[in-house]
Design a protein around this motif. Structure first.
Motif, short mmCIF file in Angstrom:
data_model
loop_
_atom_site.label_atom_id
_atom_site.label_comp_id
_atom_site.label_asym_id
_atom_site.label_seq_id
_atom_site.Cartn_x
_atom_site.Cartn_y
_atom_site.Cartn_z
N VAL A 162 29.92 -7.59 26.01
CA VAL A 162 29.20 -8.75 24.85
C VAL A 162 30.56 -9.23 25.46
N VAL A 168 26.36 -11.44 20.64
CA VAL A 168 26.06 -10.56 19.24
C VAL A 168 24.64 -10.90 18.57
N TYR A 181 30.00 0.98 20.70
CA TYR A 181 30.59 0.21 21.11
C TYR A 181 32.41 0.32 21.93
N ILE A 195 34.71 -9.79 16.75
CA ILE A 195 33.78 -9.23 17.68
C ILE A 195 32.91 -8.14 16.78
N LEU A 199 29.37 -7.23 15.17
CA LEU A 199 28.94 -5.94 15.64
C LEU A 199 28.49 -5.38 13.91
#
Length: 328
Positions: A162, A168, A181, A195, A199
């Motif tokens: 990502v 995303v 993650y 980010i 998520l």
């Protein structure tokens, strides 16, 4: 008798024709503990095994450092098939996919792993997340050696890169999928926060790392730039164009509205850059030695009367142990 007229600043400069320049020098800057360790590993390997010692990939992203180690007998290669069977090899600070040490073992090569311990920590987290049946979303920059190394820790298809908020939005996973993650250690702190927030909003059950993956050195250097940039007319960042953490320092300054330039050495500075600049910010990425900072100060002093002012965002005293094979 009246004293002769003096223009502002003339009394402190005397007859010096150079205009004054306030230089805000960020701290921390330059080498981090992982870079120090990696360079020392190559130097110790050269002492222990003799030249040549092969190094897979640039040990750290800095041409000056690489050239200095070449002069001592290090040979830099991109892949293991360039390493003779009887030669020692060092893996770079960025980390390598599992296939690389496996191939070194198969060939019975003598190798030393200089992967930064904070990168190795991310590797271990990736393994644990896979053991728990989680699909990993890895936040990082495609093609960067650290990203290649981390994604190479787990079976193909079980980790997805990502890079942006757009990535995303286009992820093909359902809300109840078993996801986790991790992040590259040298990212923008602010970008990564955006980010990860996206998520977690899109996938509320996603498992976060136990601790921040972005390393202390990256965070501290960005924090220091956030202090100096608003007071500067220009910020210079010493670092390589392939150095992720150095590029992020440029971005941090630019987002605060202050122009920033990435330079590798002092001789890249153009005198016209200083036109209209009364305060200059200066920092260095985690792979840049302090010698290059002093070079820049000396270069600036050729044109301007430099007044140095250190600006400290954090104190660093981290030290990482060397591999046992080099200390026994």
């Amino acid at each position: 008798m009246n004293a002769p007229f003096q223009s502002p600043g003339e009394s402190s400069r005397g007859n010096d024709p150079r205009l004054p320049l306030k230089l805000l020098i960020a701290a921390p800057r330059g080498f981090c503990a992982g870079v120090d360790r990696a360079i020392e590993i190559v130097e110790r390997a050269l002492e222990k095994y003799g030249a040549p010692v092969y190094v897979r990939h640039e040990i750290v992203h800095n041409r000056y450092v690489v050239d200095s180690l070449k002069a001592k007998g290090a040979i830099f290669v991109e892949e293991l098939d360039e390493v003779p069977d009887d030669a020692p090899v060092v893996f770079s600070a960025h980390g390598v996919p599992k296939a690389v040490p496996a191939e070194a073992d198969r060939r019975k090569l003598l190798y030393v792993d200089a992967t930064c311990p904070l990168v190795s920590k991310v590797h271990r987290q990736a393994e644990r997340q896979i053991e728990k049946g989680q699909h990993i979303l890895f936040i990082g920059h495609a093609g960067h050696p650290e990203v290649i190394g981390t994604m190479g820790q787990v079976p193909e298809g079980q980790i997805t890169l990502v890079e942006t908020l757009e990535d995303v939005a286009s992820l093909p996973f359902a809300q109840d999928d078993n996801l986790s993650y991790l992040t590259q250690t040298t990212l923008s702190v602010d970008d990564t926060a955006e980010i990860t927030a996206a998520l977690e909003e899109r996938h509320p059950r996603i498992v976060a790392p136990k601790a921040e993956d972005i390393c202390y050195a990256t965070s501290n250097r960005q924090a220091a730039v956030k202090i100096i940039a608003p007071s500067s007319d220009l910020v210079l960042v010493i670092g390589a164009p392939n150095s992720s953490n150095s590029l992020r320092l440029v971005e941090v300054s630019q987002r605060l509205g202050t122009d920033a330039k990435l330079i590798q050495r002092a001789d890249e500075i153009e005198p016209e850059w200083l036109e209209g600049v009364g305060t200059l910010g200066l920092t260095a990425g985690a792979s840049a030695p302090e010698k290059l900072v002093r070079e820049v100060v000396d270069r600036l002093s050729e044109w301007r009367l430099v007044e140095e002012e250190p600006v400290t965002a954090a104190e660093e005293n981290m030290i990482f142990k060397l591999p046992r094979q080099l200390t026994e």
